[in-house]
Motif scaffolding. Structure first.
Motif, PDB file in Angstrom:
ATOM      1  N   VAL A  70     155.572  66.935   3.901  1.00  0.00           N
ATOM      2  CA  VAL A  70     154.198  67.216   4.224  1.00  0.00           C
ATOM      3  C   VAL A  70     154.101  68.052   2.727  1.00  0.00           C
ATOM      4  CG1 VAL A  70     152.335  68.582   5.042  1.00  0.00           C
ATOM      5  CG2 VAL A  70     154.007  67.436   6.610  1.00  0.00           C
ATOM      6  N   TYR A  71     152.889  67.669   2.073  1.00  0.00           N
ATOM      7  CA  TYR A  71     152.629  68.199   0.938  1.00  0.00           C
ATOM      8  C   TYR A  71     151.310  69.061   0.948  1.00  0.00           C
ATOM      9  CZ  TYR A  71     156.303  65.506  -1.033  1.00  0.00           C
ATOM     10  OH  TYR A  71     157.359  64.695  -1.502  1.00  0.00           O
ATOM     11  N   GLN A  72     151.169  70.137   0.302  1.00  0.00           N
ATOM     12  CA  GLN A  72     149.787  70.958   0.203  1.00  0.00           C
ATOM     13  C   GLN A  72     149.366  70.430  -1.247  1.00  0.00           C
ATOM     14  OE1 GLN A  72     149.847  75.386   0.121  1.00  0.00           O
ATOM     15  NE2 GLN A  72     148.479  75.172   1.996  1.00  0.00           N
ATOM     16  N   ILE A  73     148.086  69.992  -1.257  1.00  0.00           N
ATOM     17  CA  ILE A  73     147.489  69.422  -2.615  1.00  0.00           C
ATOM     18  C   ILE A  73     146.089  70.245  -2.420  1.00  0.00           C
ATOM     19  CG2 ILE A  73     146.656  67.423  -3.831  1.00  0.00           C
ATOM     20  CD1 ILE A  73     148.667  65.903  -2.251  1.00  0.00           C
ATOM     21  N   LYS A  74     145.780  70.771  -3.652  1.00  0.00           N
ATOM     22  CA  LYS A  74     144.328  71.549  -3.935  1.00  0.00           C
ATOM     23  C   LYS A  74     143.434  70.626  -4.401  1.00  0.00           C
ATOM     24  CE  LYS A  74     142.616  75.717  -6.066  1.00  0.00           C
ATOM     25  NZ  LYS A  74     143.006  76.892  -6.963  1.00  0.00           N
ATOM     26  N   LEU A  75     142.367  70.746  -3.924  1.00  0.00           N
ATOM     27  CA  LEU A  75     141.073  69.695  -4.400  1.00  0.00           C
ATOM     28  C   LEU A  75     140.617  70.678  -5.597  1.00  0.00           C
ATOM     29  CD1 LEU A  75     139.437  67.324  -4.199  1.00  0.00           C
ATOM     30  CD2 LEU A  75     138.056  68.633  -2.638  1.00  0.00           C
ATOM     31  N   ARG A  76     140.395  70.138  -6.607  1.00  0.00           N
ATOM     32  CA  ARG A  76     139.907  70.921  -7.832  1.00  0.00           C
ATOM     33  C   ARG A  76     138.627  70.427  -8.443  1.00  0.00           C
ATOM     34  NH1 ARG A  76     144.694  72.955 -11.209  1.00  0.00           N
ATOM     35  NH2 ARG A  76     146.431  72.487  -9.894  1.00  0.00           N
ATOM     36  N   LYS A  77     138.051  71.138  -9.333  1.00  0.00           N
ATOM     37  CA  LYS A  77     136.541  70.772  -9.779  1.00  0.00           C
ATOM     38  C   LYS A  77     136.522  69.050  -9.682  1.00  0.00           C
ATOM     39  CE  LYS A  77     135.467  74.821 -12.675  1.00  0.00           C
ATOM     40  NZ  LYS A  77     135.178  75.381 -13.678  1.00  0.00           N
ATOM     41  N   LYS A  78     135.359  68.847  -9.510  1.00  0.00           N
ATOM     42  CA  LYS A  78     134.827  67.319  -9.738  1.00  0.00           C
ATOM     43  C   LYS A  78     135.864  66.480  -8.783  1.00  0.00           C
ATOM     44  CE  LYS A  78     132.916  67.975 -14.004  1.00  0.00           C
ATOM     45  NZ  LYS A  78     132.611  67.382 -15.479  1.00  0.00           N
ATOM     46  N   GLY A  79     136.379  67.117  -7.744  1.00  0.00           N
ATOM     47  CA  GLY A  79     137.132  66.391  -6.748  1.00  0.00           C
ATOM     48  C   GLY A  79     138.579  65.850  -7.129  1.00  0.00           C
ATOM     49  N   ILE A  80     139.272  66.350  -8.284  1.00  0.00           N
ATOM     50  CA  ILE A  80     140.015  66.138  -8.840  1.00  0.00           C
ATOM     51  C   ILE A  80     141.474  66.591  -7.930  1.00  0.00           C
ATOM     52  CG2 ILE A  80     141.728  66.334 -10.784  1.00  0.00           C
ATOM     53  CD1 ILE A  80     139.300  66.307 -12.601  1.00  0.00           C
ATOM     54  N   ILE A  81     142.424  65.678  -7.873  1.00  0.00           N
ATOM     55  CA  ILE A  81     143.582  66.278  -7.167  1.00  0.00           C
ATOM     56  C   ILE A  81     144.994  65.878  -8.014  1.00  0.00           C
ATOM     57  CG2 ILE A  81     142.756  65.913  -4.762  1.00  0.00           C
ATOM     58  CD1 ILE A  81     144.345  63.245  -4.442  1.00  0.00           C
ATOM     59  N   ILE A  82     145.894  66.726  -8.101  1.00  0.00           N
ATOM     60  CA  ILE A  82     147.248  66.326  -8.791  1.00  0.00           C
ATOM     61  C   ILE A  82     148.241  66.237  -7.653  1.00  0.00           C
ATOM     62  CG2 ILE A  82     148.879  67.219 -10.361  1.00  0.00           C
ATOM     63  CD1 ILE A  82     146.151  68.865 -11.621  1.00  0.00           C
ATOM     64  N   LEU A  83     148.775  65.043  -7.976  1.00  0.00           N
ATOM     65  CA  LEU A  83     150.095  64.512  -7.157  1.00  0.00           C
ATOM     66  C   LEU A  83     151.162  65.263  -7.662  1.00  0.00           C
ATOM     67  CD1 LEU A  83     149.026  60.831  -6.373  1.00  0.00           C
ATOM     68  CD2 LEU A  83     148.590  63.109  -4.773  1.00  0.00           C
ATOM     69  N   PRO A  84     151.969  65.821  -6.600  1.00  0.00           N
ATOM     70  CA  PRO A  84     153.393  66.402  -7.056  1.00  0.00           C
ATOM     71  C   PRO A  84     154.105  65.320  -7.807  1.00  0.00           C
ATOM     72  CG  PRO A  84     152.755  67.419  -5.120  1.00  0.00           C
ATOM     73  CD  PRO A  84     151.769  66.381  -5.186  1.00  0.00           C
ATOM     74  N   LYS A  85     154.847  65.874  -8.908  1.00  0.00           N
ATOM     75  CA  LYS A  85     155.745  64.956  -9.366  1.00  0.00           C
ATOM     76  C   LYS A  85     156.675  64.050  -8.527  1.00  0.00           C
ATOM     77  CE  LYS A  85     159.068  64.655 -13.060  1.00  0.00           C
ATOM     78  NZ  LYS A  85     159.790  65.427 -14.157  1.00  0.00           N
ATOM     79  N   ASP A  86     157.182  64.834  -7.711  1.00  0.00           N
ATOM     80  CA  ASP A  86     158.385  63.996  -6.771  1.00  0.00           C
ATOM     81  C   ASP A  86     157.491  63.052  -5.734  1.00  0.00           C
ATOM     82  OD1 ASP A  86     157.344  66.004  -5.250  1.00  0.00           O
ATOM     83  OD2 ASP A  86     158.767  65.935  -3.741  1.00  0.00           O
ATOM     84  N   VAL A  87     156.147  63.087  -5.560  1.00  0.00           N
ATOM     85  CA  VAL A  87     155.227  61.973  -4.936  1.00  0.00           C
ATOM     86  C   VAL A  87     155.310  61.076  -5.804  1.00  0.00           C
ATOM     87  CG1 VAL A  87     153.284  61.512  -4.026  1.00  0.00           C
ATOM     88  CG2 VAL A  87     154.278  63.752  -3.169  1.00  0.00           C
ATOM     89  N   ARG A  88     154.850  61.263  -6.951  1.00  0.00           N
ATOM     90  CA  ARG A  88     154.486  60.299  -8.003  1.00  0.00           C
ATOM     91  C   ARG A  88     155.872  59.237  -8.195  1.00  0.00           C
ATOM     92  NH1 ARG A  88     152.252  64.382 -11.069  1.00  0.00           N
ATOM     93  NH2 ARG A  88     153.598  64.318 -12.455  1.00  0.00           N
ATOM     94  N   GLU A  89     156.888  59.971  -8.325  1.00  0.00           N
ATOM     95  CA  GLU A  89     158.328  59.155  -8.265  1.00  0.00           C
ATOM     96  C   GLU A  89     158.736  58.507  -7.228  1.00  0.00           C
ATOM     97  OE1 GLU A  89     160.854  62.642  -9.706  1.00  0.00           O
ATOM     98  OE2 GLU A  89     160.451  62.479 -11.769  1.00  0.00           O
ATOM     99  N   LYS A  90     158.379  58.946  -5.985  1.00  0.00           N
ATOM    100  CA  LYS A  90     158.795  58.255  -4.919  1.00  0.00           C
ATOM    101  C   LYS A  90     157.909  57.090  -4.556  1.00  0.00           C
ATOM    102  CE  LYS A  90     160.765  62.139  -2.108  1.00  0.00           C
ATOM    103  NZ  LYS A  90     160.457  62.892  -1.122  1.00  0.00           N
ATOM    104  N   LEU A  91     156.656  57.255  -5.113  1.00  0.00           N
ATOM    105  CA  LEU A  91     155.752  56.179  -4.981  1.00  0.00           C
ATOM    106  C   LEU A  91     155.701  55.196  -6.425  1.00  0.00           C
ATOM    107  CD1 LEU A  91     152.812  57.762  -3.113  1.00  0.00           C
ATOM    108  CD2 LEU A  91     154.383  56.201  -2.335  1.00  0.00           C
ATOM    109  N   ASP A  92     156.621  55.497  -7.333  1.00  0.00           N
ATOM    110  CA  ASP A  92     156.587  54.966  -8.531  1.00  0.00           C
ATOM    111  C   ASP A  92     155.216  54.461  -8.934  1.00  0.00           C
ATOM    112  OD1 ASP A  92     157.838  53.531 -10.874  1.00  0.00           O
ATOM    113  OD2 ASP A  92     157.390  51.392  -9.633  1.00  0.00           O
ATOM    114  N   ILE A  93     154.486  55.680  -9.034  1.00  0.00           N
ATOM    115  CA  ILE A  93     153.148  55.635  -9.749  1.00  0.00           C
ATOM    116  C   ILE A  93     153.085  56.310 -11.069  1.00  0.00           C
ATOM    117  CG2 ILE A  93     151.596  54.933  -7.813  1.00  0.00           C
ATOM    118  CD1 ILE A  93     150.977  57.810  -7.069  1.00  0.00           C
ATOM    119  N   LYS A  94     152.116  56.138 -11.845  1.00  0.00           N
ATOM    120  CA  LYS A  94     152.239  56.647 -12.958  1.00  0.00           C
ATOM    121  C   LYS A  94     150.604  56.875 -13.545  1.00  0.00           C
ATOM    122  CE  LYS A  94     156.349  54.427 -14.642  1.00  0.00           C
ATOM    123  NZ  LYS A  94     156.951  54.154 -13.187  1.00  0.00           N
ATOM    124  N   GLU A  95     150.376  57.501 -14.722  1.00  0.00           N
ATOM    125  CA  GLU A  95     148.908  57.829 -15.152  1.00  0.00           C
ATOM    126  C   GLU A  95     148.455  56.615 -15.118  1.00  0.00           C
ATOM    127  OE1 GLU A  95     146.892  60.141 -18.903  1.00  0.00           O
ATOM    128  OE2 GLU A  95     148.973  60.055 -18.649  1.00  0.00           O
TER     129      GLU A  95
END
Length: 79
Positions: free
Chosen positions: A2-27
């Protein structure tokens, strides 16, 4: 996990690096978002790659061209 992700201005969320790596997603990758029972589910858009024989495509296009030509002949011959 489980990850805690903060909602930022204008609805922007930042996915933690290990989530991006596990899902093989990039910018600039595209995620699909779906609301299910009060939850937001995100998943990466992974288009399927289809291999097509160029000869088959060429043959289909020739057949379509011939069918169109026959239709035109019918239209002009009926006039």
């Amino acid at each position: 996990m489980v990850y805690q992700i903060k909602l930022r201005k204008k609805g922007i969320i930042i996915l933690p690096k290990d989530v991006r790596e596990k899902l093989d997603i990039k910018e600039n990758d595209i995620l699909i978002g779906e609301i299910k029972g009060g939850e937001l589910v995100l998943r990466p858009l992974k288009p399927k790659i289809v291999r097509v024989d160029p000869k088959v495509v060429e043959e289909v296009l020739k057949e379509e061209e011939e069918a169109e030509r026959r239709k035109e002949e019918e239209i002009f011959n009926d006039s």
